[in-house]
Design an enzyme around this catalytic site. Structure first.
Site, PDB file in Angstrom:
ATOM      1  N   HIS A  82       0.403   3.856   1.801  1.00  0.00           N
ATOM      2  CA  HIS A  82       0.245   4.627   3.031  1.00  0.00           C
ATOM      3  C   HIS A  82       1.113   4.134   4.181  1.00  0.00           C
ATOM      4  CE1 HIS A  82      -3.528   5.392   0.776  1.00  0.00           C
ATOM      5  NE2 HIS A  82      -3.303   6.621   1.203  1.00  0.00           N
TER       6      HIS A  82
ATOM      7  N   ASP B 155       0.848  -1.194   0.000  1.00  0.00           N
ATOM      8  CA  ASP B 155       0.000   0.000   0.000  1.00  0.00           C
ATOM      9  C   ASP B 155       0.882   1.242   0.000  1.00  0.00           C
ATOM     10  OD1 ASP B 155      -3.151   0.492   0.629  1.00  0.00           O
ATOM     11  OD2 ASP B 155      -1.952   2.124   1.430  1.00  0.00           O
TER      12      ASP B 155
ATOM     13  N   SER C 152      -5.209  11.284   1.962  1.00  0.00           N
ATOM     14  CA  SER C 152      -5.717  10.058   2.561  1.00  0.00           C
ATOM     15  C   SER C 152      -4.853   9.585   3.730  1.00  0.00           C
ATOM     16  CB  SER C 152      -5.801   8.951   1.503  1.00  0.00           C
ATOM     17  OG  SER C 152      -4.573   8.800   0.821  1.00  0.00           O
TER      18      SER C 152
END
Length: 360
Positions: A189, A187, A283
C-alpha cells in the site's frame, strides 16, 4: 566450496532433515490416519493433505525459519512476492502482463463504462482514480526495469481506454512520481502522504466540485505494523531479524467543524451526510491507516462516505455499492470516486467477484 554454495545446500539439507523428524513425530502420535477405503476415488490424498496441514509439528515456526534462511541465503521469498533491492518487497501480481489477463482490458473498461451509465441514470457522476503500481513508482528498488516499464505502459493504456469510453478520470501518476517512496517498503500500500497527494490531485483535476465544509485534522495514535508482503517471506516474529522491520504510520481523521446555522444554532454535523460524495475502492481506501477518505474530505472541503472494502479488489465493492443504491438503502451521492489500482487489471477473479456480489 564457496560460502554461497554452502548456504544453498544448507536449505535442502535442513528441509529433508526436518521432514524426516516431522514424519516420525506424526506417525508415532495419536492422530487418526486416512481412511484407505477412499484410495481408488482419490479421497485419501485430500485426507493425507489435511492431516499434515493440521498436525505437522512446529509447522508455523518451521515455515518461518525456512523462509528466513531462504531470504538471507538466496534473497527470495515464496510465491506471491518478488524481492527487490535493500529489502524492498513487491507483489508478484504486478509482474503479470496485462496482455495475458483472462478477461482483457476491454471487458474491464466496458464494465466501468456501464457503471458510469448506471450512476448517471440515478443522478450521480463517476470519477475513476487509477493508481499506478508500486513496481512502477519504486522502480529503483525493484531491480529489473522491464517489468516496471511494462506496468507503466499498462497504466497509460488503462487511462487511454477509459478516456476513449468517455469515463472521467484523474491521472495520479504525475503527483506520485514526484514523491520519494510513495509506497511502504514491505507492504503493497501507499503512505498517508501519497494518499494526500492523490486527494489533492482529485481536487485540482476539475473533475469534482469543491465544497465549502470545514474540517479539523485529528491525529490518531501511532501505528506499527508488519507489511502484508512479509508473510510471503517469513513470520512476523522473525522478520526484524532478517532486516524486514515494522512499518510506522500515524493515521488521522478529518472531523467536521460545527457551523452556525441561519437561526444562530450550531450544526454539529457540519453539513452532514446529505450531499456527501461516495468513495468506492480497495484497501487503499478502506484501511484507516492510510487516511485516504480523510484526505479527500480535506482537499475537497466536502464530506465523503467510504464504501471501500479490503480484500475484494476494486470491482466487487462497486457492484455491492450499486446493489445498495438499487435497493434504496443508500442515498444517491452527487459524485462517486472510484479508486482503482492498476495491478488489479490482471486479476483473473476481477470480474467474477463483481458477478458474485451482484448475485448476492
Amino acid at each position: 566450496m564457496s560460502i554461497g554454495k554452502a548456504l544453498k545446500l544448507t536449505i535442502p539439507a535442513a528441509f529433508f532433515g526436518y521432514a524426516a523428524f516431522a514424519n516420525y513425530s506424526l506417525l508415532t502420535s495419536d492422530v487418526e490416519g486416512p481412511k484407505w477405503a477412499g484410495l481408488w476415488s482419490g479421497e485419501v490424498t485430500q485426507e493425507i493433505d489435511t492431516i499434515y496441514r493440521a498436525n505437522l509439528p512446529h509447522r508455523d515456526p518451521a515455515v518461518g525459519i525456512i523462509g528466513a534462511v531462504r531470504y538471507i541465503a538466496l534473497g527470495e521469498g515464496r510465491d506471491g512476492v518478488v524481492v527487490g533491492r535493500d529489502g524492498w518487497l513487491f507483489s508478484d501480481e504486478e509482474y503479470r502482463p496485462l496482455a495475458t489477463a483472462p478477461h482483457g482490458l476491454d471487458k474491464t473498461v466496458g464494465y466501468i463504462a456501464s457503471v458510469r451509465e448506471t450512476l448517471r441514470a440515478a443522478g450521480a457522476e463517476l470519477v475513476v482514480v487509477p493508481l499506478p503500481a508500486k513496481l512502477d513508482m519504486e522502480r529503483a528498488q525493484a531491480g529489473e526495469d522491464a517489468p516496471s516499464k511494462r506496468i507503466e505502459q499498462d497504466y497509460a493504456a488503462f487511462l487511454r481506454a477509459l478516456d476513449g469510453a468517455g469515463v472521467e478520470t484523474v491521472d495520479t501518476r504525475p503527483v506520485l512520481s514526484q514523491r520519494p517512496d510513495p509506497f511502504f517498503r514491505t507492504d503493497t500500500h501507499w503512505t498517508p502522504a501519497a494518499a494526500r497527494d492523490v486527494a489533492e490531485a482529485v481536487a485540482n483535476s476539475g473533475r469534482v466540485a469543491i465544497g465549502d465544509a470545514s474540517f479539523d485534522v485529528v491525529p490518531g495514535p501511532a501505528v506499527s505494523f508488519t507489511g502484508d508482503l512479509v508473510s510471503f517471506v517469513t513470520s512476523d516474529s522473525l522478520a526484524p531479524f532478517v532486516g524486514l522491520r515494522p512499518e510506522h504510520v500515524t493515521p488521522y481523521v478529518a472531523e467536521a467543524v460545527a457551523e452556525t446555522d441561519a437561526d444562530g444554532g450550531m450544526d454539529i454535523f457540519g453539513g452532514g451526510a446529505s450531499g456527501a460524495y461516495a468513495l468506492v475502492g480497495t484497501s487503499y481506501s478502506a484501511n484507516p491507516n492510510w487516511s485516504f477518505a480523510e484526505a479527500l474530505k480535506l482537499s475537497l472541503a466536502q464530506d465523503v462516505l467510504n464504501y471501500a472494502e479490503e480484500g475484494q479488489g476494486p470491482v466487487a465493492p462497486m457492484a455491492a455499492f450499486l446493489s445498495r443504491l438499487a435497493s434504496g438503502t443508500e442515498e444517491v451521492p452527487p459524485v462517486v470516486i472510484w479508486e482503482f489500482p492498476v495491478r488489479y487489471l490482471t486479476d483473473p477473479a476481477l470480474m467474477d467477484r463483481a458477478e458474485e456480489r451482484q448475485d448476492a
